[in-house]
Design an enzyme around this catalytic site. Structure first.
Site, PDB file in Angstrom:
ATOM      1  N   GLY A 237       0.801  -1.220   0.000  1.00  0.00           N
ATOM      2  CA  GLY A 237       0.000   0.000   0.000  1.00  0.00           C
ATOM      3  C   GLY A 237       0.840   1.278   0.000  1.00  0.00           C
TER       4      GLY A 237
ATOM      5  N   LYS B  28     -12.910 -10.299   6.352  1.00  0.00           N
ATOM      6  CA  LYS B  28     -12.159  -9.142   5.850  1.00  0.00           C
ATOM      7  C   LYS B  28     -13.066  -7.907   5.819  1.00  0.00           C
ATOM      8  CE  LYS B  28      -8.597  -7.430   3.591  1.00  0.00           C
ATOM      9  NZ  LYS B  28      -7.340  -7.150   4.231  1.00  0.00           N
TER      10      LYS B  28
ATOM     11  N   LYS C 113       2.118 -12.675   3.675  1.00  0.00           N
ATOM     12  CA  LYS C 113       3.356 -12.417   2.926  1.00  0.00           C
ATOM     13  C   LYS C 113       4.302 -13.621   3.042  1.00  0.00           C
ATOM     14  CE  LYS C 113       3.109  -7.454   3.701  1.00  0.00           C
ATOM     15  NZ  LYS C 113       2.276  -7.172   2.539  1.00  0.00           N
TER      16      LYS C 113
HETATM   17  P1  ADP Z   1       1.328  -3.961   2.672  1.00  0.00           P
HETATM   18  O1  ADP Z   1       0.382  -2.812   2.660  1.00  0.00           O
HETATM   19  O2  ADP Z   1       2.696  -3.592   2.193  1.00  0.00           O
HETATM   20  O3  ADP Z   1       0.810  -5.198   2.030  1.00  0.00           O
HETATM   21  P2  ADP Z   1       0.817  -4.759   5.473  1.00  0.00           P
HETATM   22  O4  ADP Z   1       0.486  -3.538   6.259  1.00  0.00           O
HETATM   23  O5  ADP Z   1      -0.273  -5.680   5.108  1.00  0.00           O
HETATM   24  O6  ADP Z   1       1.648  -4.295   4.200  1.00  0.00           O
HETATM   25  O7  ADP Z   1       1.939  -5.619   6.238  1.00  0.00           O
HETATM   26  C1  ADP Z   1       3.159  -5.023   6.671  1.00  0.00           C
HETATM   27  C2  ADP Z   1       3.074  -4.761   8.167  1.00  0.00           C
HETATM   28  O8  ADP Z   1       3.124  -6.003   8.876  1.00  0.00           O
HETATM   29  C3  ADP Z   1       4.217  -3.989   8.767  1.00  0.00           C
HETATM   30  O9  ADP Z   1       4.028  -2.593   8.633  1.00  0.00           O
HETATM   31  C4  ADP Z   1       4.200  -4.436  10.240  1.00  0.00           C
HETATM   32  O10 ADP Z   1       3.534  -3.471  11.033  1.00  0.00           O
HETATM   33  C5  ADP Z   1       3.359  -5.696  10.246  1.00  0.00           C
HETATM   34  N1  ADP Z   1       3.948  -6.891  10.880  1.00  0.00           N
HETATM   35  C6  ADP Z   1       3.211  -7.765  11.603  1.00  0.00           C
HETATM   36  N2  ADP Z   1       3.985  -8.780  12.052  1.00  0.00           N
HETATM   37  C7  ADP Z   1       5.231  -8.559  11.586  1.00  0.00           C
HETATM   38  C8  ADP Z   1       6.461  -9.305  11.705  1.00  0.00           C
HETATM   39  N3  ADP Z   1       6.531 -10.463  12.345  1.00  0.00           N
HETATM   40  N4  ADP Z   1       7.548  -8.791  11.078  1.00  0.00           N
HETATM   41  C9  ADP Z   1       7.484  -7.634  10.399  1.00  0.00           C
HETATM   42  N5  ADP Z   1       6.341  -6.891  10.259  1.00  0.00           N
HETATM   43  C10 ADP Z   1       5.218  -7.352  10.839  1.00  0.00           C
END
Ligand code: ADP
Ligand code: MG
Length: 307
Positions: A13, A129, A270
Site C-alpha cells: 500500500g 475481511k 506475505k
Molecule cells: P502492505 O500494505 O505492504 O501489504 P501490510 O500492512 O499488510 O503491508 O503488512 C506489513 C506490516 O506487517 C508492517 O508494517 C508491520 O507493522 C506488520 N507486521 C506484523 N507482524 C510482523 C512481523 N513479524 N515482522 C514484520 N512486520 C510485521
C-alpha cells in the site's frame, strides 16, 4: 524471446499512499516516482512484472458509492475492476516518465486480472475481511451485508478465499516473454468462480501477496519480491527480543510460522506467499522495504527465503 531473468515485484500500500496521506491523485503519482525509477533501472537486466494492492482505493470508491443514491452501486468485483484501471493508469504514467528518464525503450501494459477461487472454499463460510465505510447501527440494519461491530461503528465483512489460478496467466506469460513490463493482479485480482467455461464475479477480496505468489509460480518467475513498509519479517514482532530475519531456509521459516510469529492480515500472508513460491519453483523469494528493492534483488537486503 528475451533471456533476462523474470522478477515479480508485489508493491504494498505504501507505494501509492503513505502514512497520514489522504490519497489524492497527486500524492499517489508522487509516491510512485521512486519505485517506478527502480523498475525502469531493473528492466535493463530483468523482465519485470508489477503487482500491487488496492485497499484504500477500493475503500474510497465504496465510500463514494455510499454517498450517492442516484446511481446504482456496483458490486465488489466491479469496484475491483475500477481500481485496476485507476491504479494501472497511474503506474503506467509514472513508469513511462521513469523509462524516458532512464533512456530505456521498453514496452509496458496493464492487464485486467481475474483471480479464480474455489466456490467451495470453506473461507466463504467465514467472512472476516472488513471492507468499505463504517455504518451506524441504523444504517447497518438497512444494508444487505454481513457486518461486524468495531470500536468505530459497524462494518461490512467479506470472505477472503485462497487464489487458485490467475485467469490471464497465459497472456501475462506471453507478454513477459516478449519483455513487456506487465502491471497486473491489482488488489489480488477480481475474484471469480468458474461456471462451465466462463467466470462469474463474486463478492470477496483476495490477498494480493497470495495472488502474486500464484502468478509468480504460473509464469515461473526467477525471483519474487514483496515490497512493503518494513525491512523484512521479524520474529517476536513488537517485543523487546524482536529480531529481523535475513537469509533463512524454507524449513527454518516454516518453523517460525508454526511458532506464530506472523499475524494474519499483515505479515502472515506475505510469508505464506513466499513459502508457496519457493516450494513451487525452488527459486528465491524476498520481502523488503519499498526503498530497498534493488538491494533485495541483489541479495543484500530483506528477509530472503531459499530452498
Ligand atoms: P502492505 O500494505 O505492504 O501489504 P501490510 O500492512 O499488510 O503491508 O503488512 C506489513 C506490516 O506487517 C508492517 O508494517 C508491520 O507493522 C506488520 N507486521 C506484523 N507482524 C510482523 C512481523 N513479524 N515482522 C514484520 N512486520 C510485521
Ligand atoms: Mg500496509
Amino acid at each position: 524471446m528475451s533471456r533476462k531473468p523474470v522478477v515479480l515485484i508485489a508493491f504494498g500500500g505504501n507505494a501509492l499512499i503513505q502514512k497520514g496521506q489522504k490519497g489524492t491523485a497527486e500524492e499517489q503519482l508522487e509516491n510512485l516516482r521512486l519505485p517506478m525509477r527502480v523498475v525502469a533501472n531493473l528492466s535493463r537486466d530483468y523482465r519485470v512484472v508489477i503487482s500491487h494492492g488496492n485497499g484504500p482505493q477500493a475503500g474510497n470508491l465504496l465510500l463514494q458509492q455510499e454517498s450517492c443514491r442516484e446511481v446504482p452501486a456496483m458490486p465488489l468485483d466491479v469496484v475491483g475492476a475500477m481500481t485496476q484501471g485507476q491504479i494501472g493508469y497511474m503506474i503506467e504514467s509514472s513508469l513511462d516518465a521513469a523509462l524516458t528518464e532512464a533512456g530505456e525503450d521498453r514496452l509496458f501494459i496493464t492487464v485486467l486480472t481475474f483471480t479464480e477461487v474455489d466456490k467451495n472454499d470453506p473461507l466463504f463460510k467465514n467472512p472476516t475481511k472488513p471492507v468499505g465505510p463504517f455504518y451506524t447501527e441504523e444504517e447497518a440494519a438497512q444494508r444487505p451485508y454481513t457486518m461486524v461491530k468495531t470500536d468505530k461503528g459497524h462494518r461490512r465483512v467479506v470472505a477472503s478465499p485462497k487464489p487458485v489460478a490467475i485467469a490471464q496467466h497465459r497472456e501475462i506469460k506471453q507478454l513477459v516473454e516478449e519483455d513487456y513490463i506487465v502491471i497486473c493482479c491489482c488488489g489480488g485480482g477480481i475474484p471469480v468462480v468458474r461456471e462451465g467455461r466462463s467466470f462469474r464475479g463474486v463478492e470477496a477480496v483476495i490477498d494480493k501477496d497470495l495472488a502474486s505468489s500464484t502468478l509468480a509460480q504460473e509464469i515461473k518467475a526467477d525471483l519474487f519480491v514483496i515490497a512493503t513498509d518494513v525491512k523484512g519479517a521479524a520474529i517476536h514482532w513488537g517485543k523487546p527480543e524482536q529480531r529481523l530475519l535475513g537469509r533463512v531456509s524454507l524449513e527454518e521459516m516454516k518453523g517460525y510460522v508454526r511458532e506464530g510469529h506472523f499475524p494474519a492480515g499483515s505479515m502472515g500472508p506475505k510469508v505464506e506467499a513466499l513459502l508457496g513460491f519457493v516450494e513451487g519453483t525452488g527459486n528465491r523469494a524476498v520481502i523488503c522495504h519499498l526503498d530497498d528493492i534493488e538491494k533485495a534483488v541483489a541479495g543484500e537486503a530483506g528477509t530472503e527465503i531459499s530452498k
